[in-house]
Scaffold this motif. Sequence first.
Motif, short mmCIF file in Angstrom:
data_model
loop_
_atom_site.label_atom_id
_atom_site.label_comp_id
_atom_site.label_asym_id
_atom_site.label_seq_id
_atom_site.Cartn_x
_atom_site.Cartn_y
_atom_site.Cartn_z
N UNK A 48 0.85 -1.20 0.00
CA UNK A 48 0.00 0.00 0.00
C UNK A 48 0.88 1.24 0.00
N UNK A 49 0.58 2.14 -0.92
CA UNK A 49 1.24 3.44 -1.02
C UNK A 49 0.15 4.50 -1.02
N UNK A 50 0.50 5.76 -0.79
CA UNK A 50 -0.54 6.80 -0.78
C UNK A 50 -1.32 6.92 -2.10
N UNK A 51 -0.66 6.66 -3.26
CA UNK A 51 -1.32 6.85 -4.54
C UNK A 51 -1.85 5.58 -5.18
N UNK A 52 -1.41 4.41 -4.69
CA UNK A 52 -1.84 3.16 -5.31
C UNK A 52 -1.75 2.00 -4.33
N UNK A 53 -2.42 0.92 -4.71
CA UNK A 53 -2.36 -0.33 -3.98
C UNK A 53 -1.91 -1.38 -4.99
N UNK A 54 -0.79 -2.04 -4.70
CA UNK A 54 -0.23 -3.04 -5.59
C UNK A 54 -0.35 -4.40 -4.90
N UNK A 55 -0.85 -5.40 -5.65
CA UNK A 55 -1.00 -6.73 -5.06
C UNK A 55 -0.82 -7.81 -6.11
N UNK A 56 -0.53 -9.03 -5.65
CA UNK A 56 -0.40 -10.19 -6.52
C UNK A 56 -1.58 -11.12 -6.30
N UNK A 57 -2.18 -11.59 -7.39
CA UNK A 57 -3.25 -12.58 -7.33
C UNK A 57 -2.71 -13.90 -7.84
N UNK A 58 -2.90 -14.96 -7.05
CA UNK A 58 -2.44 -16.30 -7.40
C UNK A 58 -3.65 -17.19 -7.63
N UNK A 59 -3.77 -17.75 -8.83
CA UNK A 59 -4.89 -18.65 -9.11
C UNK A 59 -4.45 -20.11 -9.24
N UNK A 60 -3.23 -20.40 -8.86
CA UNK A 60 -2.71 -21.76 -8.95
C UNK A 60 -1.96 -22.03 -10.24
N UNK A 61 -2.15 -21.17 -11.25
CA UNK A 61 -1.40 -21.31 -12.51
C UNK A 61 -0.32 -20.26 -12.62
N UNK A 62 -0.32 -19.28 -11.75
CA UNK A 62 0.66 -18.20 -11.77
C UNK A 62 0.19 -17.04 -10.91
N UNK A 63 1.07 -16.05 -10.76
CA UNK A 63 0.76 -14.85 -9.97
C UNK A 63 0.72 -13.64 -10.88
N UNK A 64 -0.35 -12.89 -10.82
CA UNK A 64 -0.55 -11.73 -11.69
C UNK A 64 -0.43 -10.45 -10.85
#
Length: 151
Positions: A48-64
């Motif tokens: 979490x940053x003041x201007x954006x929220x960055x995250x990784x989503x893992x569906x079991x085939x990879x992380x986006x």
Amino acid sequence: MTHAKLLAAELLSVIVHPTSPPSFSLPRRRPSSISRTEILGIVVSLEAKPRFLKFLLDDGTGCVPCILWLNPRLPPSDHDPTPEILRLQARRVRLGEQLRVRGRITVYRGMLQITVGDVLVEKDPNMETFHRLDCLRIAKRCYGLAKDDLG
């Protein structure tokens, strides 16, 4: 706007065409060009940053990698969410949460990411399986792929 339902492995294998803005296509598939996607996965990383929220989503085939901008574009378009909606969506993103994310495919520093348009928390643990099956069904029906082509 149509969002292509994809698995992480499919999204991470898109071909980036060096146009301005960049365009994207999936190997061995029709239609040839995509710009928006929908994925479903578990949040495994969060910054979490003041201007954006960055995250990784893992569906079991990879992380986006996903980025949710917290400051609205100037000038805003009719389709842009309000600052209140952006803050509400950011509160939904928590480590370990199962999310359905829709947004634009973008490139930042040579890496693919999703610039998030909207976030939905999926409470039903079966939704990940349903999403995966839906992606396979769509790939076969709409993109003309055989089961063996889906990796």
